[in-house]
Design a protein around this motif. Structure first.
Motif, short mmCIF file in Angstrom:
data_model
loop_
_atom_site.label_atom_id
_atom_site.label_comp_id
_atom_site.label_asym_id
_atom_site.label_seq_id
_atom_site.Cartn_x
_atom_site.Cartn_y
_atom_site.Cartn_z
N ARG A 1 0.85 -1.18 0.00
CA ARG A 1 0.00 0.00 0.00
C ARG A 1 0.88 1.23 0.00
O ARG A 1 1.88 1.27 0.71
CB ARG A 1 -0.84 0.03 1.27
N LEU A 2 0.47 2.22 -0.77
CA LEU A 2 1.23 3.47 -0.85
C LEU A 2 0.73 4.41 0.25
O LEU A 2 -0.43 4.78 0.28
CB LEU A 2 1.02 4.10 -2.22
N TYR A 3 1.62 4.77 1.19
CA TYR A 3 1.21 5.58 2.33
C TYR A 3 1.70 7.03 2.27
O TYR A 3 1.09 7.91 2.82
CB TYR A 3 1.72 4.96 3.64
N LYS A 4 2.85 7.20 1.67
CA LYS A 4 3.45 8.53 1.80
C LYS A 4 4.29 8.84 0.57
O LYS A 4 4.91 7.96 -0.01
CB LYS A 4 4.35 8.56 3.04
N SER B 1 -10.73 1.93 -2.25
CA SER B 1 -11.51 0.69 -2.24
C SER B 1 -12.46 0.58 -3.43
O SER B 1 -12.94 -0.49 -3.74
CB SER B 1 -12.32 0.60 -0.94
N GLU B 2 -12.73 1.70 -4.10
CA GLU B 2 -13.62 1.63 -5.26
C GLU B 2 -12.89 1.23 -6.54
O GLU B 2 -13.49 1.19 -7.62
CB GLU B 2 -14.29 3.00 -5.50
N ARG B 3 -11.61 1.00 -6.43
CA ARG B 3 -10.88 0.60 -7.64
C ARG B 3 -11.42 -0.71 -8.17
O ARG B 3 -11.73 -1.63 -7.43
CB ARG B 3 -9.40 0.45 -7.34
N ILE B 4 -11.50 -0.78 -9.50
CA ILE B 4 -11.95 -2.02 -10.12
C ILE B 4 -10.71 -2.84 -10.44
O ILE B 4 -9.85 -2.39 -11.19
CB ILE B 4 -12.74 -1.73 -11.42
N VAL B 5 -10.64 -3.99 -9.85
CA VAL B 5 -9.45 -4.82 -10.07
C VAL B 5 -9.79 -6.10 -10.86
O VAL B 5 -8.92 -6.92 -11.10
CB VAL B 5 -8.78 -5.20 -8.73
N TRP B 6 -11.04 -6.21 -11.27
CA TRP B 6 -11.44 -7.38 -12.05
C TRP B 6 -11.79 -6.95 -13.48
O TRP B 6 -12.24 -5.85 -13.71
CB TRP B 6 -12.66 -8.07 -11.42
N THR B 7 -11.63 -7.89 -14.39
CA THR B 7 -12.01 -7.65 -15.78
C THR B 7 -13.53 -7.74 -15.87
O THR B 7 -14.14 -8.65 -15.32
CB THR B 7 -11.39 -8.71 -16.69
N LEU B 8 -14.13 -6.76 -16.55
CA LEU B 8 -15.59 -6.74 -16.64
C LEU B 8 -16.05 -6.84 -18.09
O LEU B 8 -15.38 -6.35 -19.00
CB LEU B 8 -16.15 -5.45 -16.02
N CYS C 1 -9.35 11.12 -4.38
CA CYS C 1 -8.30 11.51 -3.43
C CYS C 1 -9.01 12.23 -2.29
O CYS C 1 -9.46 13.37 -2.44
CB CYS C 1 -7.30 12.45 -4.08
N SER C 2 -9.13 11.58 -1.16
CA SER C 2 -10.07 12.04 -0.14
C SER C 2 -9.75 13.43 0.38
O SER C 2 -10.53 14.36 0.24
CB SER C 2 -10.12 11.03 1.00
N LYS C 3 -8.60 13.60 1.01
CA LYS C 3 -8.29 14.88 1.64
C LYS C 3 -8.08 15.96 0.59
O LYS C 3 -8.52 17.10 0.74
CB LYS C 3 -7.03 14.76 2.50
N PHE C 4 -7.39 15.58 -0.46
CA PHE C 4 -7.06 16.53 -1.52
C PHE C 4 -8.32 17.17 -2.09
O PHE C 4 -8.46 18.39 -2.15
CB PHE C 4 -6.28 15.80 -2.60
N ASP D 1 -3.73 8.94 -2.90
CA ASP D 1 -4.42 7.87 -2.17
C ASP D 1 -5.43 7.12 -3.02
O ASP D 1 -5.93 6.08 -2.61
CB ASP D 1 -5.06 8.39 -0.88
N TYR D 2 -5.71 7.62 -4.23
CA TYR D 2 -6.59 6.86 -5.12
C TYR D 2 -5.97 5.50 -5.44
O TYR D 2 -6.68 4.55 -5.74
CB TYR D 2 -6.86 7.66 -6.41
#
Lengths: 423, 734
Positions: B241-244, B270-277, B652-655, B265-266
């Protein structure tokens, strides 16, 4: 030796602050002499010869300071330091309020001597009346053609601006003063560069105390040699002393340097209040180490004699404390002052002054511990000489001398939780 | 240059006579501790941690501000120095909360490190500590005055580099506090640097707050994907995971912008699609990637010669080459990266590095908001201006550099290009609608300028015009492009006649299939109607992206794509230098980079991918566009605000929280005519579409112009546009 009125010659006259009063006593004739009969470098030479030393507290030879101004074409500035804020010091105020034209004449001559066409008077915010008097005097002198464009018809321009500070003691430190004058936060600057090479707006600048500048007309008038004939070998001329505290006649007195301390204390200021004995004096403003009563015997009021006695002439602010004074409380009050006035830039001064107050507060409350005294002395060792500007060192004067000379009183406070003199 | 010899703790080194004792000590390999010194800020001499003993000097001297002299002998470990060092540390810790276990700075904290090395283990302080409340300055940073050691690094960054005064010291002495006087939210495009210059945990990132420990992160150097500056970034990863993001290598400048620091942070979203659709009727269903690629491959053979390829300009050079290879293998020419509807290709303007700009006597900046498109470039121009470079900005809307420039003129958006042309011609025209004396002052700087910087709003015609003028006048030009790898895209030959042209061809049925890589055309292309019509009429579409965007919802297949952190790759920065992105996070599940997907498709369809050569862009002579602005009301320029302008800002939540709702910027005149004040809700209307914005009043905007913010989720402002980012709208108070 004794009293001699140069700077205070006019102050008791009615309407002493008015231009005509000043002119009637020969005012601005010294400026005329300077502008028409003397070259700038001749004035610098006379001031060097006079042995005049900065009257703000540090005592640096004025002529030598002026000599640091580079001989270049860039703009130069003269700044009059009227930020008289050291506790106990109120001598410049007399000149400012009672004889403002003497100051203006001194500024004009000095500006000419260092090649400045612009001079600023940085006056402390609390001197509201003084600022009004000075502004009025500048107006009068400008309207009379004495200063401003083509001063006295000499072809030399001298613009004088009165600038009010906002009430920070640290702005009396010359580089903090310059920052404040430029509209920045009043934080001392790192030196070098020194103001004489890079001062106001990064140009060569001379900063002198009010009393110093007000002494210049007399040197121009009667010559450096004459001025140097007054006083002692290393302390020339007259000096204003503002004496306060437990004396019968507190006030501002002008003495030839080298006058015995006891003469000021007992003859001129009328001695200690009835029924009390002298306990201690702070001879040169709150930052100078205090002296016990017996230590002033035979001490002369001049730079070298007070240094030999373990203190300093400083700004000539004599604070007299009789036997009703609690030294712990006095030290605490002064420590509070420095804690409040520290600019907060450098670690030792910012943190040290606060810690000192915290410990002294505890001792005052009767919760002191014997080891606190050594911690206090150790704090002062860490602070001493390690701060960015002289304020940190100034804060240590009363503390260290107080503990060293009146340790028994501190110990009494710690042991008994009360004050031996009921202070 | 002559050198001087300095002996530090017995080690003699030769250094420049301009060096400080601290710099000389670094050469000698002697460690002198410091808090307030920062290699890229002016030395201040405040913290007194670097006090050293110098032979012949009665007092200890601060090494950071003391210049060396020939023959100087320095001691850094004498008893006197040790006492001062221990004293300063003791002082710094008096009121410090010692809350290291919950402090994000722990592990990279100067106070911690120096205390361990130079401090005493005990304290004589028994008084009560003076503590301050925590202050949240908006979504990005949090300030803990209690931890602050008042080194003023953040204040010095703000005043020396950014040229602002609001972030400063307030009150005095031991009660000094650092903070913003006027603002409750501190988000000034370069907020990141406040966090990074802070040697302790006084200013920390809210994005990183309480997430992990610095010593748990493994850092690798890579490149920021947000603009052509391609700033060096160090990516800190723990458990994939990318933290900083940090900026240890000061390339191209010592500073970074908030996009690099807060908009990553994108990658972990968690909304990333990691499966082929795959589309099944109205639904997208998960399929195996091998099934998907073979199906895609077989469908492609139907559309040979009739496929369009649209790629976002932030993808790597290698990926771009691979897309072109596929396009060529399928005999397709319609591939393009200019998803924002640009009509221009990168132009060579002979500026080779930032120092060309920083050392110029004068610089003129045209047609853009460099603070948003290329933040660090704007910062270095602002800094150059403070150092004496004259900077003139001609832009219809500028949110950063304009107010910091020597001269700034704001023409109506429709007159922006004309105004620049008039400056090149050297003659004022009444119809420009700008003040004549302002124009003359800008003209002086334009004449004097050694460098022109051409912003992303300048079109192809104006770019060619400026290039021609500059070549004639012996000036250098820097042409700015949207996206972080426009130069790479162009080199890879990934351009035809623009994305608009591809969409038109799809709409007209000339192209039957479409590949879209990493672009949400509904968000980026300034004609939502056209995008919609094209995507509705396309027969077959494959979208590869990180998130399921509006564009993806028209796709027949969705291929999960990598982010900048998940694939190695090359990009070309705005000076044409090659920069390397590094894979620091291993892609999960089906996530693959574009090259990998294309190779799989090619394998499955037995398509042989040709070796494609780099392509030189042909600079065609472009006619000036004369598109009159139709409609009633105010001229409206649509822009992406800074905090919606990073890649995948909406994820990007905070941004993105900094720009929480869309704003319309109005001139004071128009606002008072409309009876609108700051913060009011206003309705913006054009051709039957209505959008509600929050009003902001801008002193610098000319009457008749307004600026609408785009880039917000479920707020399709691009619907107001017809191919250009400029339109006309009517505004009334809601």
């Amino acid at each position: 030796m004794g009293e001699m009125k140069l700077l205070l010659a006019n102050v008791d006259k009615p309407d002493s602050e008015k231009l005509e009063t000043f002119r009637a006593a020969g005012g601005y004739e010294r400026l005329r002499k300077a502008l028409f009969e003397m070259k700038p470098e001749e004035i610098v030479e006379e001031v060097k010869k006079s042995g005049l030393r900065g009257r703000g507290g540090a005592g640096f030879p004025t002529g030598i300071k002026w000599g640091f101004i580079p001989k270049t074409d860039e703009p130069k500035y003269l700044v009059c330091n009227a930020d008289e804020g050291e506790p106990g010091t109120f001598k410049d105020r007399v000149i400012i309020e009672k004889d403002p034209h003497l100051l203006l004449e001194g500024i004009a001559i000095s500006a000419y001597a260092i090649g400045a066409h612009e001079a600023f008077i940085y006056i402390r915010g609390e001197y509201e009346y003084g600022a009004q008097v000075l502004e009025k005097a500048v107006e009068e002198a400008e309207a009379a053609g004495i200063i401003g464009k083509n001063a006295l018809g000499s072809g030399y321009d001298i613009k004088i601006t009165v600038h009010r500070g906002a009430g920070a003691y640290v702005c009396g430190e010359e580089t903090a003063l310059l920052n404040s004058l430029e509209g920045r936060r009043g934080h001392p600057r790192i030196r070098p560069p020194f103001p004489a090479s890079k001062g106001l707006y990064q140009h060569p600048t001379i900063i002198n105390n009010v009393e110093t500048l007000a002494s210049v007309p007399f040197i121009v008038d009667k010559g450096g040699d004459w001025y140097a004939s007054l006083g002692t070998e290393k302390s020339k001329g007259t000096k204003l002393f503002s004496i306060s505290g437990h004396v019968k006649k507190p006030g501002v007195y002008e003495l030839v340097l080298g006058t015995p301390f006891e003469e000021l204390l007992y003859d001129i200021a009328g001695g200690i209040r009835e029924g009390h004995k002298l306990k201690a004096v702070i001879p040169g403003g709150s930052s100078t180490p205090m002296l016990r009563a017996e230590e002033i015997a035979g001490v002369l009021l001049d730079y070298e004699s007070l240094q030999a006695a373990g203190s300093m002439l400083g700004s000539g602010a004599v604070i007299v404390m009789d036997d009703s004074t609690c030294i712990v409380k006095a030290v605490y009050r002064m420590a509070k002052f420095y804690e409040h006035e520290s600019c907060g830039q450098c670690t030792p001064c910012r943190e040290g002054t606060r810690w000192i107050v915290q410990i002294l507060t505890r001792i005052m409350k009767g919760q002191g511990r014997m080891e606190d005294l050594d911690v206090l002395l150790d704090i002062s060792e860490i602070m001493g000489g390690n701060c960015l500007c002289p304020l940190g060192d100034a804060a240590l004067g009363p503390l260290v001398s107080g503990i060293k000379k009146f340790r028994d009183e501190f110990e009494y406070h710690i042991k008994h939780g009360t004050c031996p003199v009921g202070g | 240059m002559s050198t001087v010899k300095v002996t530090i703790d017995g080690i003699t080194v030769e250094v420049s006579p301009a060096a400080t004792v601290l710099e000389a000590a670094k050469v000698a390999g002697v460690d002198i501790p410091y808090f307030c010194y920062h290699p890229h800020l002016k030395p201040a001499g405040l913290c007194r941690m670097c006090l050293v003993e110098i032979e012949g000097m009665p007092k200890l001297a601060p090494a950071c501000v003391t210049q060396v002299r020939d023959g100087m002998v320095v001691y850094t470990k004498s008893d006197k120095v040790r006492k001062a060092q221990e004293g300063v540390i003791e002082f710094q810790l008096l009121h410090h909360p010692l809350d290291c276990p919950i402090c994000d700075q722990a592990g990279e904290c100067a106070l911690q490190d120096i205390t361990f090395r130079y401090g005493k283990a005990t304290s004589r302080f028994i008084e009560e500590k003076e503590l301050y409340p925590t202050k949240f300055y908006g979504p990005l940073i949090v300030h803990e005055q209690s931890r602050c050691i008042l080194c003023k690094r953040c204040v010095r960054f703000s005043t020396e580099v950014m040229g602002g005064a609001d972030w400063n010291v307030y009150w005095r002495a031991a009660h000094s506090i650092i903070g913003a006087y006027e603002k409750d939210v501190v988000a000034n495009y370069f907020t990141a640097n406040l966090v990074e210059v802070c040697p302790v945990g006084a200013i920390t990132s809210r994005l990183y707050r309480y997430k992990t420990r610095i010593w748990k992160l493994e850092f690798s150097e890579s490149v920021c994907p947000n603009c052509e500056l391609a700033c060096s970034v160090d990516l800190g990863v723990r458990e994939n995971r990318l933290y900083k993001v940090k900026h240890n290598n000061p390339h191209p400048t010592p500073w970074m912008c908030d996009k690099a620091y807060f908009a990553f942070d994108y990658v972990n979203h968690s909304e990333r699609i990691v499966w082929t659709l795959k589309r099944e009727g109205d639904k997208m269903v998960s399929v195996s990637s091998s099934d998907a690629v073979s199906e895609i491959a077989s469908r492609l053979s139907e559309y040979r010669g009739k496929i369009g390829f649209v790629v976002d300009a932030s993808v790597s050079f290698e990926d771009a080459l691979k897309v072109r290879a596929l396009a060529e293998a399928l005999e397709c020419r319609d591939c393009d990266y200019r998803v924002y509807g640009e009509d221009y290709l990168p132009l060579e303007g002979s500026v080779k590095s930032l120092s060309d700009i920083e050392s110029a006597r004068a610089v003129a900046v045209f047609c853009g908001d460099v603070g948003i498109s290329h933040p660090v470039l704007a910062l270095s121009m602002a800094k150059a201006k403070m150092a004496g470079t004259k900077v003139a900005v001609v832009s219809s809307f500028d949110t950063y550099l304009g107010e910091r420039a020597t001269e700034y003129i704001v023409p109506l958006p429709s007159k922006e290009a004309d105004c620049v042309e008039a400056l090149l011609d050297g003659s004022y025209r009444d119809d420009l609608g700008v003040d004549k004396s302002e124009f003359e002052r800008v003209l002086e700087i334009v004449k004097e300028a050694e460098v022109f910087v051409v912003g992303t709003r300048a079109d192809a015609y104006l770019r060619n015009r400026i290039k021609g003028f500059a070549e004639g006048a012996g000036k250098k030009v820097l042409f700015l492009n949207t996206g972080s790898n426009a130069l790479g895209m162009c080199r890879a030959g990934l351009f035809s006649e623009g994305v608009g042209n591809i969409l038109e061809k799809v709409k007209a049925g000339e192209l039957k299939a479409l590949f879209v890589f990493n672009a949400d055309l509904f968000n980026t292309y300034p004609n939502r109607e056209l995008v919609k019509e094209a995507l509705e009429s396309v027969e077959f579409m494959v979208v590869s992206d990180v998130f399921f965007t509006d564009t993806a919802s028209y796709a027949d297949f969705f291929l999960p794509a990598t982010t900048f952190a998940e694939a190695d790759g090359t990009v070309f920065d705005l000076f044409g230098n090659e920069r390397k992105r590094k894979r620091v996070v291993v892609p999960t599940e089906d996530v693959k980079d574009i090259s990998a997907w294309i190779e799989l498709i090619a394998d499955a369809g037995e398509i042989s991918l040709p070796d494609v050569q780099e392509k030189e862009p042909s600079v065609a002579v472009v006619e000036k566009k004369a598109e009159p602005l139709d409609g009633k009301g105010l001229e409206a320029l649509v822009v992406f605000p800074f905090y919606r302008s990073a890649l995948y800002s909406n994820w990007c939540s905070k941004f993105s929280e900094v720009s929480s709702s869309p704003v319309v910027h109005l001139s004071l005149e128009d606002a008072s005519r409309l009876g609108v004040s700051k913060g009011d809700k206003v309705v913006v209307e054009s051709s039957g579409l209505k959008f509600e914005f929050e009003a902001a009043l801008e002193e610098f905007l000319p009457e008749g112009a307004c600026v609408l913010e785009a880039g917000f989720d479920r707020f399709p402002v691009t619907a107001l546009l017809k191919g250009s980012w400029l339109t006309k709208v009517e505004i009334k108070k809601a």
